[in-house]
Write a protein that holds these residues in place. Structure first.
Motif: not given
Lengths: 240, 312
Positions: A92-99, A113-115
């Motif tokens: 239930r997390m988005t792809v970006l949140e997963n990574v 983390a986001e970068d």
């Protein structure tokens, strides 16, 4: 000196030796394939290296340091990341949140983390799917998401558990390209794979397990000619 | 608009007592806000981190008893219980977490349920310390008027809301959700799941404890049956979040409004009123079947339903 050394590792479940006295090494920068018929103990061996299981006997040495007995998160911080045979995306997390969740293991800030996560999504070709909830991804992309997530922890050794199973030819080529590029980044890879063509073409060295025991080790062409291996594994595949 | 919503709501709530509401209305508002705090606290552990607790009365009660015992034994103002409860509830959460967090899923839920009951029975029997079932009563409450109680609980609620929002948007939030989604995967990705589950439990416990310490001051009387109650605290906490929306910022707020109003309404129905627990049970079943993500989580579903109704 080898980056990872598996020394006489055994893992018993009750009376069953899922892995029995297996030893091998993985050198820095190599791609080592781990093959064997179903139930040969490949995933169990991964679980021992990654810390889910303690070895019943033997030791796992990483960068000259004993890691067997440490918890999985500690082993991950030391530089070993893995993917799972049955993909375990954080649904239930988005792809970006997963990574991002795994990038936080190294990153100091949210921005960092986001970068890092965005860079890895670019690298694995998932950038356009970054805002999708990972539950809805097709299998090929979910497998790549697992790779991106594992890479986000900044590993020196990446363990891939059947990252090619169930992929169509296009996805297969995409994944092979990604694995080669991971190697170019200087990351060592230990890979479990059933897909013979793939494993023969990308591995520098192959270790073969059968009934929990190591029956052969060597370069791909040598493994392909080894009668014991053909008997145990390739033979079955050819007959099928 | 969405960004300003919390400020607008806080502003409106802050102005509300000025229009001269009845004492009863103020009481209802205070209860709604208090339940919002408890709901938000539970949501942090149960909604985001996925560790469903059936024992939040433990934290509520320990918070309340921190204030009560402090007052009763030392004669200090029970208001000191609010800051002090942070310490005592943290220590208690650490112990509770040490025992229960090694359990997973339904076993954790059962473990916490037991802990809540253990706390109640302990409080009933440590008579020298807690006055047992006699309970603790404040000789006089600080204010007769409800306005200041209202502002204090509103302050606690705003503090809780801001803190939880900050936590959820930080690294901690990502770790909590990762643990909820797959504990093994989270662990293998370098997340110390034991540590972060403990952090979630402590944070959740502390916010619940604040509400408990407030409750002591506001109601002026506590006993183990009230503050450690399984049905009136632990279960209602879960219902507030389930009805409002699990793992949403506004879910506990919406849930608290609905649950408190509903409780008051059902209780005032003659004869049927005593069966309010039964009604809650039925409501919970309906919510789980039709709105598993709660009113906030399934808002689009509700809207669609009504639009469909009009078109047809």
């Amino acid at each position: 000196m080898a980056l990872l050394e598996v020394q006489n590792v055994s893992r018993f479940f009750g009376g069953l030796a899922a892995v029995n006295d297996v030893s091998f090494g993985v050198n820095k920068g190599e791609i080592v394939g781990l093959i064997g018929p179903n139930g040969a103990g490949k995933t169990t061996l991964f679980n021992v290296i990654n810390g889910f299981y303690r070895p019943s006997k033997g030791e796992v040495i990483f960068k000259g340091e004993r890691i067997s007995g440490l918890k999985p998160h500690k082993i991950c911080k030391k530089g070993i990341a893995r993917t799972f045979q049955v993909v375990k995306p954080l649904q239930r997390m988005t792809v970006l949140e997963n990574v991002m969740a795994s990038a936080f293991v190294r990153a100091r800030s949210r921005k960092e983390a986001e970068d890092a996560a965005l860079e890895l999504l670019e690298f694995t070709g998932l950038i356009d799917d970054r805002d999708l909830v990972s539950k809805g991804l097709p299998l090929g992309k979910r497998k790549r998401l697992e790779i991106a997530r594992a890479l986000a922890t900044g590993p020196e050794l990446l363990m891939l558990d059947e990252s090619f199973a169930g992929l169509n030819p296009t996805e297969l080529n995409e994944s092979i390209r990604i694995i080669r590029q991971i190697k170019e980044r200087g990351i060592t890879i230990l890979i479990i794979e059933h897909h013979m063509k793939v494993i023969m073409s990308i591995s520098d060295r192959i270790v073969v397990l059968n009934y929990g025991e190591k029956i052969a080790e060597g370069p791909p062409d040598e493994i392909g000619r080894n009668p014991q291996v053909i008997e145990a594994y390739l033979g079955e595949a050819h007959n099928a | 608009m969405k960004k300003w919503l919390p400020y607008i709501i806080t502003g409106l709530l802050a102005l509300l007592p000025l229009i001269g509401l009845s004492t009863y209305m103020m009481h209802i508002l205070i209860l709604v806000i208090m339940w919002t705090v408890i709901g938000m606290a539970w949501n942090l552990l149960g909604g985001y981190c996925g560790q469903v607790s059936f024992g939040h009365a433990a934290f509520f009660g320990i918070g309340a008893y921190t204030a009560g015992i402090l007052y009763f034994k030392t004669g200090l103002s029970a208001w000191w219980g609010i800051p002090l409860s942070i310490f005592f509830v943290s220590v208690a959460s650490l112990l509770i977490g040490y025992v229960t967090l090694r359990l997973r899923g339904p076993f954790f839920a059962l473990g916490t349920l037991a802990i809540g009951e253990v706390c109640r029975v302990t409080a009933e029997n440590l008579r020298d310390f807690t006055q047992g079932t006699l309970g603790i009563m404040l000789k006089e409450r600080t204010w007769i008027d409800k306005t200041w109680y209202y502002y204090i609980i509103l302050g606690i609620a705003v503090f809780t809301f801001i803190s939880i929002r900050k936590i959820i948007n930080s690294k901690l939030g990502y770790y909590f959700v990762a643990i909820r989604e797959d504990q093994d995967a989270a662990e293998s990705l370098g997340i110390n799941t034991t540590l972060y589950k403990t952090i979630a439990l402590i944070l959740s416990g502390v916010f619940t404890g604040l509400a408990g310490a407030f409750y002591m001051n506001y109601m002026g009387y506590i006993d183990p049956e009230i503050v450690f109650a399984l049905h009136d605290i632990s279960i209602i906490t879960i219902m507030v979040v389930m009805v409002g929306g699990v793992a949403t910022f506004w879910g506990p707020v919406v849930g608290a409004v609905i649950m408190v109003l509903l409780a008051e309404m059902i209780r005032s129905i003659p004869r049927l009123g005593v069966a309010h627990q039964t009604m809650f049970g039925i409501l919970l079943i309906l919510i789980i079947i039709f709105l598993p993500n709660g009113i906030v989580g399934d808002f689009s579903k509700i809207r669609k339903f009504f639009r469909f109704g009009r078109a047809g």
